[in-house]
Motif scaffolding. Structure first.
Motif, PDB file in Angstrom:
ATOM      1  N   ASP B 228       0.869  -1.173   0.000  1.00  0.00           N
ATOM      2  CA  ASP B 228       0.000   0.000   0.000  1.00  0.00           C
ATOM      3  C   ASP B 228       0.909   1.227   0.000  1.00  0.00           C
ATOM      4  O   ASP B 228       1.425   1.639   1.037  1.00  0.00           O
ATOM      5  CB  ASP B 228      -0.905  -0.012   1.238  1.00  0.00           C
ATOM      6  CG  ASP B 228      -1.925   1.113   1.170  1.00  0.00           C
ATOM      7  OD1 ASP B 228      -1.610   2.152   0.534  1.00  0.00           O
ATOM      8  OD2 ASP B 228      -3.015   0.955   1.728  1.00  0.00           O
ATOM      9  N   PHE B 229       1.136   1.789  -1.186  1.00  0.00           N
ATOM     10  CA  PHE B 229       2.147   2.839  -1.306  1.00  0.00           C
ATOM     11  C   PHE B 229       1.805   4.070  -0.489  1.00  0.00           C
ATOM     12  O   PHE B 229       2.687   4.743   0.023  1.00  0.00           O
ATOM     13  CB  PHE B 229       2.381   3.187  -2.783  1.00  0.00           C
ATOM     14  CG  PHE B 229       3.258   2.180  -3.461  1.00  0.00           C
ATOM     15  CD1 PHE B 229       2.718   1.047  -4.055  1.00  0.00           C
ATOM     16  CD2 PHE B 229       4.637   2.334  -3.448  1.00  0.00           C
ATOM     17  CE1 PHE B 229       3.542   0.097  -4.649  1.00  0.00           C
ATOM     18  CE2 PHE B 229       5.467   1.397  -4.054  1.00  0.00           C
ATOM     19  CZ  PHE B 229       4.910   0.269  -4.648  1.00  0.00           C
ATOM     20  N   GLU B 230       0.503   4.367  -0.325  1.00  0.00           N
ATOM     21  CA  GLU B 230       0.178   5.575   0.436  1.00  0.00           C
ATOM     22  C   GLU B 230       0.557   5.431   1.893  1.00  0.00           C
ATOM     23  O   GLU B 230       1.156   6.324   2.491  1.00  0.00           O
ATOM     24  CB  GLU B 230      -1.308   5.901   0.288  1.00  0.00           C
ATOM     25  CG  GLU B 230      -1.509   6.758  -0.949  1.00  0.00           C
ATOM     26  CD  GLU B 230      -2.956   6.858  -1.394  1.00  0.00           C
ATOM     27  OE1 GLU B 230      -3.846   6.881  -0.515  1.00  0.00           O
ATOM     28  OE2 GLU B 230      -3.176   6.902  -2.620  1.00  0.00           O
ATOM     29  N   VAL B 231       0.222   4.269   2.470  1.00  0.00           N
ATOM     30  CA  VAL B 231       0.537   4.026   3.876  1.00  0.00           C
ATOM     31  C   VAL B 231       2.059   4.046   4.095  1.00  0.00           C
ATOM     32  O   VAL B 231       2.570   4.695   5.009  1.00  0.00           O
ATOM     33  CB  VAL B 231      -0.051   2.671   4.326  1.00  0.00           C
ATOM     34  CG1 VAL B 231       0.415   2.321   5.729  1.00  0.00           C
ATOM     35  CG2 VAL B 231      -1.567   2.718   4.243  1.00  0.00           C
ATOM     36  N   ALA B 234       3.567   7.481   3.761  1.00  0.00           N
ATOM     37  CA  ALA B 234       3.282   8.310   4.923  1.00  0.00           C
ATOM     38  C   ALA B 234       4.273   8.000   6.036  1.00  0.00           C
ATOM     39  O   ALA B 234       4.807   8.897   6.695  1.00  0.00           O
ATOM     40  CB  ALA B 234       1.848   8.077   5.397  1.00  0.00           C
ATOM     41  N   LYS B 235       4.554   6.706   6.248  1.00  0.00           N
ATOM     42  CA  LYS B 235       5.543   6.301   7.252  1.00  0.00           C
ATOM     43  C   LYS B 235       6.889   6.946   6.966  1.00  0.00           C
ATOM     44  O   LYS B 235       7.549   7.480   7.834  1.00  0.00           O
ATOM     45  CB  LYS B 235       5.733   4.771   7.202  1.00  0.00           C
ATOM     46  CG  LYS B 235       4.864   3.991   8.171  1.00  0.00           C
ATOM     47  CD  LYS B 235       5.403   2.564   8.274  1.00  0.00           C
ATOM     48  CE  LYS B 235       4.268   1.563   8.251  1.00  0.00           C
ATOM     49  NZ  LYS B 235       4.719   0.215   7.938  1.00  0.00           N
ATOM     50  N   SER B 244       9.432   1.841   6.985  1.00  0.00           N
ATOM     51  CA  SER B 244       8.680   1.923   5.732  1.00  0.00           C
ATOM     52  C   SER B 244       9.200   0.900   4.727  1.00  0.00           C
ATOM     53  O   SER B 244      10.387   0.583   4.698  1.00  0.00           O
ATOM     54  CB  SER B 244       8.817   3.335   5.157  1.00  0.00           C
ATOM     55  OG  SER B 244       8.244   3.378   3.875  1.00  0.00           O
ATOM     56  N   LYS B 245       8.285   0.390   3.903  1.00  0.00           N
ATOM     57  CA  LYS B 245       8.689  -0.588   2.888  1.00  0.00           C
ATOM     58  C   LYS B 245       9.157   0.077   1.610  1.00  0.00           C
ATOM     59  O   LYS B 245       9.496  -0.602   0.648  1.00  0.00           O
ATOM     60  CB  LYS B 245       7.517  -1.511   2.559  1.00  0.00           C
ATOM     61  CG  LYS B 245       7.211  -2.486   3.680  1.00  0.00           C
ATOM     62  CD  LYS B 245       6.055  -3.377   3.303  1.00  0.00           C
ATOM     63  CE  LYS B 245       5.778  -4.359   4.430  1.00  0.00           C
ATOM     64  NZ  LYS B 245       4.476  -4.989   4.290  1.00  0.00           N
TER      65      LYS B 245
END
Ligand code: HEM
Ligand code: FES
Lengths: 174, 404
Positions: B228-231, B234-235, B244-245
């Motif tokens: 989930d690129f947005e999540v 944000a991290k 963050s991934k």
């Protein structure tokens, strides 16, 4: 409402004008890629058939393409099958093979082996006998015969004589 | 009218007029790349750099090259190679890059196939990539005509003859493409136009499309994990870079990309200076002669596999097989019926399919180079049949694939 239908009309009118313009432009582009008249008015080549030696392949040139001329030996003449006879051109009492020197597969120039009396196309391994008939795939048919007309001891390439018309009718060449 | 204020710096002046901060954010600092990828994901950047090398070296070649059948050969082999200072450098860069670019394209393609990066929203990336492959092939072919050597001429003859469509005998079409009965002046000039203008323009446009197609789905990752690129972004922005991934394209990822590019360039210039011969066919150092075919006509190595699919069959079947080979890769996203976008190693039979396809294409390439005789003909025929069979099998084996 009134406005939007007017815009609709303008859209359609523009589409029609643009469509005509696009077709006209494509036509001009297509014609620009066509071979030039000077290229198409390619000349005729006259061959003096008495000048050739037996079982020795000579490559002539017609419309930029190689033309194979092979005079048969009496032995070769005596071996001809009916089908091979159909491909043979007789001028002044001798028999000849006269074909386009381009493989009917994809257009490489086959080479002649005078000992084995046959052609091999090195590109994809097709072979032909000494009359130019195909003996091994991939070529789909024998070497094509160019339009010719016999005039005395000469052969005029590019003109259509009765012998050529007959070969075309019987499907010996394309 | 937008509101402009007195600029406080050059940056601010430009920013008010061009929005450069926004551009930078969208294109670079907030374009997110997963952490979980390896060096194979740098191949796209390697390709972009190689294209730049082709463009620059091509511009310099263009200053002395003459698209005329009487002078083309000497303008390359004498003027550029012997007279122009460093002319050899541009020619070797151009030739080596034209060859190596295909090696990288094949690696890039097979990476995509292995990791399933052509499905679940990534179809347009794959399709634009295949269009790039086709255009690059046309670019390489048209460039190969230019030195007007024996291989240029005969490759031009054989390839344009394909358009006669075998038994369809569309000789008029072939003559139209050539502008003559045989490859001659009209042919050389129009392929020159294609090579230096129309096809490079198309390539630039397609590169834009390829990059644009990446934007929404983002690049895939080594495990086929759905991120989930947005999540994750944000991290990252909140400062949790370790948790963050994802990382930012610039500077984080680009620095890694450029590391691979640097290693590649060392290898590339090693070839340019010491091993350029593989990219220069000796037969092409004889000037074109329409009355003499070279003993063996074979294309450059990167076309050999599809050439070998043409060769073992009769003209018509060969052409159909060849046409099949040219277009079938485009359809991969639709022929693969499984929804799993994970590495081939987790996809059962598909893993077997992947390695068979790779090995089969290498065998086809090797057989394409050898003369079409005896056992080589036979191996070539079976490899060509295997290629076709693999594509027929693909929808079936992927239909029954278990959810990974
Ligand atoms: C847009 C940029 C390009 C320009 C301006 C350009 C220009 C040229 C010119 C003037 C030549 C003739 C000189 C020579 O033969 O060495 C040439 C040859 C060639 N080009 Fe390009 N080119 C460009 C891109 C490409 C690309 C992208 C490829 C392939 C993927 C390519 C492949 C070739 C090949 C194979 C040759 C023949 C090389 C040789 O025989 O040495 N070119 N190019
Ligand atoms: S061109 Fe002669 S066999 Fe293919």
């Amino acid at each position: 409402m009134k406005n939007s239908s007017r815009r609709g009309f303008m859209g359609k009118a523009f589409g029609a004008v643009a469509g005509v313009g696009a077709v006209a432009a494509l036509y001009a582009m297509k014609k620009t890629w066509d071979p030039l008249p000077s290229v198409k008015a390619a000349g005729f080549t006259t061959l003096d058939m008495s000048a050739y030696k037996e079982n020795e392949l000579v490559t002539e040139k017609w419309r930029g393409k190689p033309i194979f001329v092979l005079k048969y030996t009496p032995e070769m003449m005596s071996q001809l099958t009916e089908k091979q006879k159909g491909r043979t051109i007789s001028v002044g009492g001798s028999d000849y093979m006269v074909t386009l020197g381009l493989c009917t597969h994809l257009g490489c120039i086959p080479s002649y082996n005078a000992d084995e009396k046959g052609f091999l196309c090195a590109c994809h391994g097709g072979t032909y006998d000494f009359t130019g008939d195909v003996t091994k795939l991939p070529p789909p048919r024998g070497l094509d015969i160019p339009p010719f007309k016999i005039e005395g001891n000469t052969l005029v390439l590019g003109e259509v004589g009765p012998e050529y018309s007959q070969m075309k009718e019987t499907g010996i060449t394309l | 009218m937008a509101h402009f204020t007195k600029a406080t710096s050059v940056h601010d002046w430009l920013n008010q007029r061009l929005g450069i901060d926004t551009v930078r954010r969208v294109m670079a600092t907030e374009y997110w790349i997963p952490k979980n990828i390896n060096f194979l994901w740098a191949m796209g950047m390697v390709l972009a750099i190689t294209f730049a090398l082709l463009l620059v070296s091509g511009i310099f070649l263009l200053m002395y090259y003459q698209p005329n059948i009487a002078t083309a050969f000497d303008s390359v082999n004498y003027t550029i190679m012997n007279e122009v200072e460093f002319g050899w450098l541009w020619r070797h860069i151009h030739g080596v890059a034209a060859s190596v670019v295909f090696l990288i394209i094949y690696i890039h393609m097979f990476t995509g196939i292995y990791y399933g990066s052509y499905k679940k929203g990534r179809e347009m990336i794959w399709i634009s990539g295949m269009l790039l492959f086709v255009t690059f092939s046309a670019e390489a072919f048209s460039g190969y005509m230019l030195p007007w050597g024996q291989m240029s001429y005969w490759a031009g003859m054989v390839i344009t003859n394909l358009f006669a469509g075998g038994s369809l005998h569309a000789d008029g079409l072939v003559e139209w493409i050539r502008g003559d009965y045989v490859p001659a002046q009209a042919f050389l000039t129009r392929f020159f136009m294609l090579h230096v203008l129309l096809l490079p323009l198309a390539i630039l446009g397609l590169i834009g499309l390829h990059f644009g197609a990446l934007r929404i789905p983002h690049v895939n990752n080594q495990d086929g994990e759905e991120i989930d690129f947005e999540v994750e972004a944000a991290k990252y922005k909140a400062g949790d870079k370790a948790g963050s991934k994802v990382i930012a394209f610039v500077n984080d990822f680009l620095s890694k990309d450029m590391m691979v590019v640097a290693i590649y360039l060392i290898f590339f210039f090693y070839l340019v200076f010491y091993h350029f011969n593989f990219a220069m066919d000796p037969v092409n150092f004889d000037p074109a002669d329409g009355l003499k075919t070279p003993a063996h006509i074979y294309p450059e190595w990167y076309f050999l596999w599809s050439y070998e699919i043409l060769r073992p069959f009769s003209t018509d079947v060969g052409l159909i097989a060849f046409a099949f080979a040219q277009v079938i890769f485009v359809l991969l996203p639709f022929l693969d019926r499984s929804p799993n976008a994970v590495p081939a190693s987790r996809r059962g039979l598909f893993q077997v399919w992947f390695w068979l396809m790779l090995v089969d294409m290498i065998v086809l390439t090797a057989m394409g180079k050898l003369p079409p005789e005896g056992v080589f003909s036979t191996i070539g025929l079976y490899a060509a049949l295997t290629f076709i069979a693999l594509w027929i099998a693909l929808p079936i084996i992927t239909m029954f694939e278990k959810k990974a």
